[in-house]
Write a protein that holds these residues in place. Structure first.
Motif, short mmCIF file in Angstrom:
data_model
loop_
_atom_site.label_atom_id
_atom_site.label_comp_id
_atom_site.label_asym_id
_atom_site.label_seq_id
_atom_site.Cartn_x
_atom_site.Cartn_y
_atom_site.Cartn_z
N LEU A 24 25.22 -46.95 6.32
CA LEU A 24 26.34 -47.84 6.05
C LEU A 24 25.89 -49.05 5.22
O LEU A 24 24.72 -49.45 5.26
N THR A 25 26.82 -49.60 4.46
CA THR A 25 26.62 -50.90 3.85
C THR A 25 27.14 -51.94 4.83
O THR A 25 28.26 -51.81 5.34
N VAL A 26 26.33 -52.96 5.12
CA VAL A 26 26.71 -53.98 6.11
C VAL A 26 26.73 -55.34 5.42
O VAL A 26 25.72 -55.77 4.85
N MET A 27 27.89 -55.99 5.46
CA MET A 27 28.06 -57.31 4.85
C MET A 27 28.02 -58.34 5.97
O MET A 27 28.77 -58.22 6.94
N CYS A 28 27.20 -59.36 5.84
CA CYS A 28 26.97 -60.27 6.96
C CYS A 28 27.30 -61.71 6.63
O CYS A 28 26.93 -62.21 5.56
N GLY A 29 27.96 -62.39 7.57
CA GLY A 29 28.24 -63.81 7.45
C GLY A 29 27.84 -64.52 8.72
O GLY A 29 28.22 -64.11 9.83
N GLY A 30 27.07 -65.57 8.61
CA GLY A 30 26.59 -66.32 9.76
C GLY A 30 25.37 -67.13 9.36
O GLY A 30 25.01 -67.17 8.18
N THR A 31 24.72 -67.72 10.32
CA THR A 31 23.53 -68.50 9.98
C THR A 31 22.38 -67.56 9.61
O THR A 31 22.33 -66.41 10.08
N PRO A 32 21.46 -68.02 8.76
CA PRO A 32 20.30 -67.17 8.42
C PRO A 32 19.52 -66.76 9.66
O PRO A 32 19.00 -65.63 9.73
N GLU A 33 19.44 -67.64 10.65
CA GLU A 33 18.68 -67.33 11.86
C GLU A 33 19.33 -66.19 12.64
O GLU A 33 18.64 -65.28 13.13
N THR A 34 20.66 -66.22 12.76
CA THR A 34 21.36 -65.14 13.46
C THR A 34 21.24 -63.83 12.69
O THR A 34 21.06 -62.76 13.28
N PHE A 35 21.35 -63.91 11.37
CA PHE A 35 21.19 -62.71 10.55
C PHE A 35 19.83 -62.06 10.78
O PHE A 35 19.74 -60.85 10.99
N GLU A 36 18.78 -62.84 10.75
CA GLU A 36 17.43 -62.30 10.96
C GLU A 36 17.28 -61.73 12.36
O GLU A 36 16.63 -60.70 12.56
N HIS A 37 17.89 -62.39 13.34
CA HIS A 37 17.81 -61.92 14.72
C HIS A 37 18.53 -60.57 14.88
O HIS A 37 18.07 -59.69 15.62
N ALA A 38 19.66 -60.42 14.19
CA ALA A 38 20.45 -59.20 14.32
C ALA A 38 19.93 -58.06 13.45
O ALA A 38 20.27 -56.89 13.70
N LEU A 39 19.12 -58.36 12.46
CA LEU A 39 18.72 -57.37 11.45
C LEU A 39 18.12 -56.10 12.03
O LEU A 39 18.47 -54.99 11.58
N SER A 96 32.31 -65.31 5.42
CA SER A 96 32.04 -64.91 4.04
C SER A 96 31.92 -63.39 3.90
O SER A 96 32.29 -62.82 2.87
N ALA A 97 31.42 -62.73 4.93
CA ALA A 97 31.33 -61.27 4.87
C ALA A 97 32.72 -60.65 4.87
O ALA A 97 32.96 -59.64 4.20
N GLN A 98 33.65 -61.24 5.63
CA GLN A 98 35.02 -60.74 5.62
C GLN A 98 35.64 -60.90 4.24
O GLN A 98 36.37 -60.01 3.76
N GLN A 99 35.37 -62.02 3.58
CA GLN A 99 35.89 -62.22 2.23
C GLN A 99 35.40 -61.11 1.30
O GLN A 99 36.18 -60.54 0.53
N ALA A 100 34.11 -60.79 1.39
CA ALA A 100 33.55 -59.74 0.54
C ALA A 100 34.14 -58.38 0.87
O ALA A 100 34.47 -57.59 -0.02
N LYS A 101 34.30 -58.09 2.16
CA LYS A 101 34.83 -56.78 2.57
C LYS A 101 36.28 -56.62 2.12
O LYS A 101 36.70 -55.54 1.67
N ILE A 102 37.07 -57.67 2.26
CA ILE A 102 38.48 -57.60 1.85
C ILE A 102 38.59 -57.37 0.35
O ILE A 102 39.41 -56.57 -0.11
#
Length: 252
Positions: free
Chosen positions: A111-126, A144-150
Motif C-alpha cells: 500500500l501507499t501510506v500518506m502520513c500526517g503528524g509529528t515527525p516523532e510519531t511518524f518515526e515511532h509508527a513506521l 495534511s495526509a488527508q488533504q493529499a489523499k482527498i
C-alpha cells in the motif's frame, strides 16, 4: 502485521469481517474499550467521519498515555486536527495515515501510506506501517495526509470521468471502443483511472467504488470551502459518478 511477528488484536463493527484475521492468529476484542486497554498502537479504518468519531470517542478515553492512534480512513483534515488535539490532551500520539492501493496492494503489503503528524510519531509508527506499505510518506502535521489523499482520490475520479467522456465521444464518432481503449493504454492519454473505467461493462458496474469516490470528491469541496467555487476535479468527475447511480449529498 502477523507475518511480520507483531501480535494483533482486532475489533470490527461487523464481527464477521474480523474472522479471517482471527483464523490467522489475531485475538478478537469484545469491544472498542477492550481493544484500547489491550493495545498500545491502534489503527482505525472505517468509512467516514461519523464512523471515526464514534470509534475514537470510545478509544481515546480508554487508551493509555503514550499509546499511538492512527487513522487510516479518508476523512476531513479538520476532523484529524481535532483528534490530534484531543489525543495530545490525553498524552496519546496521533497520526493520520490514509492508504491507497486497494485490496490487492493490502494483501501484498505494498500500500501507499500518506502520513500526517509529528515527525516523532511518524518515526515511532513506521515499523508497523512498513508491514503493509511500500511507499510511506510523511507530509506534515495532522490533517495534511488527508488533504493529499482527498486530492489523490479526486484526481482518480476525474480521470475516470474523463475516460467516461472520451469513450462516449468514441462511440458517437464511430471509433472502435475496444481498439481505442487498448491504444490509449500505450499512449500519452493513459491513466490508471482510464484503465479501470475501460474495463467496466457499464458505469453502474462501478457503483460501490463510485460511492466512495463521490464521498471523497465531496470532502474536497468541504476542504476547499464555500468560496472555492467549482473545481476542475469535481467538474470532470461528477458526470461519471452520476452515471454510476451514486447520490450526491444535495440529492439526498
Amino acid at each position: 502485521m502477523l507475518l511480520a511477528g507483531h501480535s494483533l488484536t482486532v475489533w470490527a463493527r461487523r464481527p464477521e469481517s474480523a474472522q479471517d484475521l482471527v483464523g490467522k492468529g489475531a485475538v478478537l476484542a469484545q469491544s472498542v474499550e477492550d481493544l484500547a486497554k489491550t493495545c498500545d498502537y491502534v489503527g482505525v479504518c472505517v468509512v467516514d467521519d461519523a464512523g471515526v468519531e464514534d470509534v475514537c470517542s470510545k478509544l481515546i478515553p480508554a487508551l493509555a498515555a503514550g499509546s499511538v492512534l492512527v487513522i487510516h480512513s479518508t476523512i476531513l483534515p479538520s476532523t484529524c486536527e481535532d483528534l490530534a488535539r484531543r489525543c495530545a490532551e490525553a498524552g496519546i500520539q496521533f497520526l493520520d495515515a490514509p492508504v491507497s492501493g486497494g485490496s490487492p496492494a493490502a494483501s501484498a503489503g505494498t500500500l501507499t501510506v500518506m502520513c500526517g503528524g509529528t515527525p516523532e510519531t511518524f518515526e515511532h509508527a513506521l515499523p508497523v506501517l512498513q508491514t503493509f506499505g511500500s511507499k510511506i510518506v510523511h507530509l506534515g502535521p495532522a490533517g495534511s495526509a488527508q488533504q493529499a489523499k482527498i486530492i489523490n482520490n479526486s484526481l482518480m475520479a476525474a480521470n475516470m470521468g474523463l475516460a467516461f467522456s472520451a469513450l462516449d465521444i468514441a462511440d458517437k464518432v464511430g471509433v472502435d471502443r475496444a481498439a481505442l481503449s487498448d491504444l490509449i493504454k500505450h499512449s500519452s492519454g493513459r491513466s490508471f483511472g482510464f484503465e479501470v473505467f475501460a474495463r467496466l461493462p457499464t458505469p453502474d458496474a462501478f457503483a460501490h467504488g463510485a460511492k466512495l469516490l463521490l464521498k471523497d470528491v465531496e470532502l474536497l469541496g468541504s476542504m476547499l470551502g464555500p468560496d472555492a467555487g467549482a473545481n476542475a476535479l469535481a467538474t470532470a468527475a461528477l458526470p461519471f459518478l452520476d452515471a454510476t447511480g451514486a447520490t450526491r449529498k444535495t440529492d439526498r
